[in-house]
Design a protein around this motif. Structure first.
Motif, PDB file in Angstrom:
ATOM      1  N   ALA A 167       0.810  -1.215   0.000  1.00  0.00           N
ATOM      2  CA  ALA A 167       0.000   0.000   0.000  1.00  0.00           C
ATOM      3  C   ALA A 167       0.843   1.263   0.000  1.00  0.00           C
ATOM      4  O   ALA A 167       0.387   2.313  -0.454  1.00  0.00           O
ATOM      5  CB  ALA A 167      -0.939  -0.014   1.212  1.00  0.00           C
ATOM      6  N   ARG A 168       2.071   1.184   0.508  1.00  0.00           N
ATOM      7  CA  ARG A 168       2.898   2.376   0.662  1.00  0.00           C
ATOM      8  C   ARG A 168       3.722   2.728  -0.575  1.00  0.00           C
ATOM      9  O   ARG A 168       4.346   3.783  -0.611  1.00  0.00           O
ATOM     10  CB  ARG A 168       3.839   2.211   1.865  1.00  0.00           C
ATOM     11  N   ASN A 169       3.770   1.860  -1.558  1.00  0.00           N
ATOM     12  CA  ASN A 169       4.532   2.179  -2.762  1.00  0.00           C
ATOM     13  C   ASN A 169       3.718   3.058  -3.703  1.00  0.00           C
ATOM     14  O   ASN A 169       2.513   3.239  -3.540  1.00  0.00           O
ATOM     15  CB  ASN A 169       4.998   0.898  -3.452  1.00  0.00           C
ATOM     16  N   LEU A 170       4.394   3.614  -4.702  1.00  0.00           N
ATOM     17  CA  LEU A 170       3.816   4.633  -5.577  1.00  0.00           C
ATOM     18  C   LEU A 170       3.287   4.046  -6.879  1.00  0.00           C
ATOM     19  O   LEU A 170       3.966   3.247  -7.534  1.00  0.00           O
ATOM     20  CB  LEU A 170       4.874   5.687  -5.908  1.00  0.00           C
ATOM     21  N   THR A 171       2.099   4.483  -7.278  1.00  0.00           N
ATOM     22  CA  THR A 171       1.561   4.108  -8.584  1.00  0.00           C
ATOM     23  C   THR A 171       2.267   4.906  -9.681  1.00  0.00           C
ATOM     24  O   THR A 171       2.920   5.928  -9.430  1.00  0.00           O
ATOM     25  CB  THR A 171       0.065   4.399  -8.653  1.00  0.00           C
ATOM     26  N   ASP A 172       2.100   4.444 -10.905  1.00  0.00           N
ATOM     27  CA  ASP A 172       2.665   5.173 -12.043  1.00  0.00           C
ATOM     28  C   ASP A 172       2.104   6.591 -12.109  1.00  0.00           C
ATOM     29  O   ASP A 172       2.839   7.549 -12.412  1.00  0.00           O
ATOM     30  CB  ASP A 172       2.351   4.436 -13.339  1.00  0.00           C
ATOM     31  N   ARG A 173       0.827   6.740 -11.843  1.00  0.00           N
ATOM     32  CA  ARG A 173       0.205   8.069 -11.909  1.00  0.00           C
ATOM     33  C   ARG A 173       0.797   9.001 -10.849  1.00  0.00           C
ATOM     34  O   ARG A 173       1.033  10.183 -11.123  1.00  0.00           O
ATOM     35  CB  ARG A 173      -1.305   7.935 -11.732  1.00  0.00           C
ATOM     36  N   GLN A 174       1.041   8.475  -9.658  1.00  0.00           N
ATOM     37  CA  GLN A 174       1.680   9.294  -8.631  1.00  0.00           C
ATOM     38  C   GLN A 174       3.096   9.695  -9.055  1.00  0.00           C
ATOM     39  O   GLN A 174       3.509  10.849  -8.867  1.00  0.00           O
ATOM     40  CB  GLN A 174       1.719   8.538  -7.306  1.00  0.00           C
ATOM     41  N   MET A 175       3.817   8.757  -9.642  1.00  0.00           N
ATOM     42  CA  MET A 175       5.171   9.082 -10.106  1.00  0.00           C
ATOM     43  C   MET A 175       5.142  10.132 -11.212  1.00  0.00           C
ATOM     44  O   MET A 175       6.013  11.009 -11.273  1.00  0.00           O
ATOM     45  CB  MET A 175       5.894   7.811 -10.550  1.00  0.00           C
ATOM     46  N   ASP A 176       4.147  10.065 -12.078  1.00  0.00           N
ATOM     47  CA  ASP A 176       4.023  11.091 -13.114  1.00  0.00           C
ATOM     48  C   ASP A 176       3.830  12.471 -12.488  1.00  0.00           C
ATOM     49  O   ASP A 176       4.410  13.462 -12.961  1.00  0.00           O
ATOM     50  CB  ASP A 176       2.850  10.770 -14.038  1.00  0.00           C
ATOM     51  N   ALA A 177       3.024  12.539 -11.438  1.00  0.00           N
ATOM     52  CA  ALA A 177       2.793  13.819 -10.760  1.00  0.00           C
ATOM     53  C   ALA A 177       4.060  14.314 -10.074  1.00  0.00           C
ATOM     54  O   ALA A 177       4.356  15.522 -10.067  1.00  0.00           O
ATOM     55  CB  ALA A 177       1.661  13.674  -9.748  1.00  0.00           C
TER      56      ALA A 177
END
Length: 349
Positions: free
Chosen positions: A235-245
């Protein structure tokens, strides 16, 4: 040796616990100890030049769930903490940081110039961070006091809820979208941090909270110790969309050494190869670019791969990155320069 500036560690937690048992935190850090991960001798040996040192209030009721037959686990969130005892503990940990600074065991840094000077002087460059803001009062009156004492970074929540927002549980596999985001007080905290020049860390907040900060803050988005959800779906890792932001904001994500956040099976197993760490770096670099990836070890707060062991083994990761082709300016960015850039932006330098 490639010097490393680390975006997250819990050395103050270890020093505080041992102090409560009668140890001298200045002597423990200065002279070294077989415990934990960070002290001055091991930091020098491994090229760990400094990092963000967390003031974290322990959750005594948190018991991590064992994996089931499929390797899955879901630990219930720790209970919310009361303000007054949290403030007491935060002050005790801040006092340890000040005593270490006064003794010359480390340099308590308030600017990137301070960090670079400490690196030049071969003194550990410590930046005060608050991991979960249970010690901040609802009206934010003591935030200025903590800032004056050297606080330059905070995460509104740890993996529990508080008056400022909601945290994510320790769970595998699980989506990052685990609950509500910032509260109204949380939005005010973000604005106050922007005004003062305190970095906002998103590594323990829900995905909704991440987007609440993104639409409110004028800082680069920072996840100090989080990896790629696509590789390790905790749950604590980052999605691709979060990394894009994060990329679009000019921010960064720091590689977390916690094996549970590196392994494809999510297990707490120190027999985790360095290749797993490199895989997460490669994924994040491919998604965000070399300017937006750094290191956030979580030393003294997790199980790290046996080939790292502690701060003295940090150059083993550097060697693995070199073997993968990272070199020159790119390697320097991963190891320290990206952190110094975003800290300078957040601190209005």
């Amino acid at each position: 040796m490639e010097l490393v500036f680390d975006g997250h560690n819990d050395v103050l937690l270890r020093l505080w616990r041992n102090m409560k048992a009668g140890a001298d935190p200045v002597a423990e850090f200065s002279n070294g100890t077989p415990e934990g991960h960070i002290d001055a001798p091991r930091a020098r040996e491994g090229g760990l030049a400094g990092g963000l040192c967390a003031i974290y209030i322990p959750s005594g009721d948190l018991v991590l769930k064992d994996p089931d037959a499929n390797g899955h686990y879901n630990t219930p969130l720790a209970a919310p903490l009361s303000y007054a005892p949290s403030l007491d503990i935060a002050m005790e940990k801040a006092a340890i940081a000040v005593r270490l600074d006064r003794a010359g065991a480390w340099k308590l840094c308030r600017s990137t110039a301070d960090i670079r000077q400490a690196m030049k002087d071969n003194v550990f460059a410590a930046v005060l961070h608050m991991e979960g803001c249970e010690a901040i009062d609802p009206d934010l009156d003591n935030l200025d006091v903590f800032y004056a004492a050297g606080l330059r970074s905070l995460g509104p929540v740890w993996s529990r809820h508080n008056i400022f927002g909601h945290g994510v549980p320790f769970a595998f596999p699980m989506t990052t979208d685990t609950g509500p985001g910032l509260t109204e007080r949380g939005f005010e905290l973000v604005k106050a941090c922007n005004r003062l020049g305190i970095l906002i860390d998103l590594s323990h907040i829900t995905e909704k909270g991440f987007w609440d900060v993104a639409k409110t803050s004028d800082q680069p988005l920072i996840a100090s110790h989080s990896n790629a959800h696509a590789l390790t779906p905790v749950a604590r890792n980052l999605t691709d969309r979060q990394m894009d932001a994060i990329k679009d904001s000019g921010g960064l994500a720091g590689l977390n050494y916690a094996v549970t956040m590196l392994r494809t099976d999510g297990l707490d197993n120190k027999d985790t190869p360095l290749s797993a760490m490199v895989s997460h770096v490669n994924y994040m670099v491919e998604r965000m670019g070399i300017d937006h990836v750094a290191i956030g070890s979580d030393f003294d707060g997790c199980t790290v791969p046996k080939d790292i062991r502690d701060a003295a083994g940090n150059q083993n990761l550097v060697a693995a990155l070199k073997s993968e082709g990272y070199a020159g300016d790119d390697l320097a960015k991963l190891c320290r320069e990206n952190w110094l850039r975003v800290l300078g932006q957040a601190w209005h330098e």
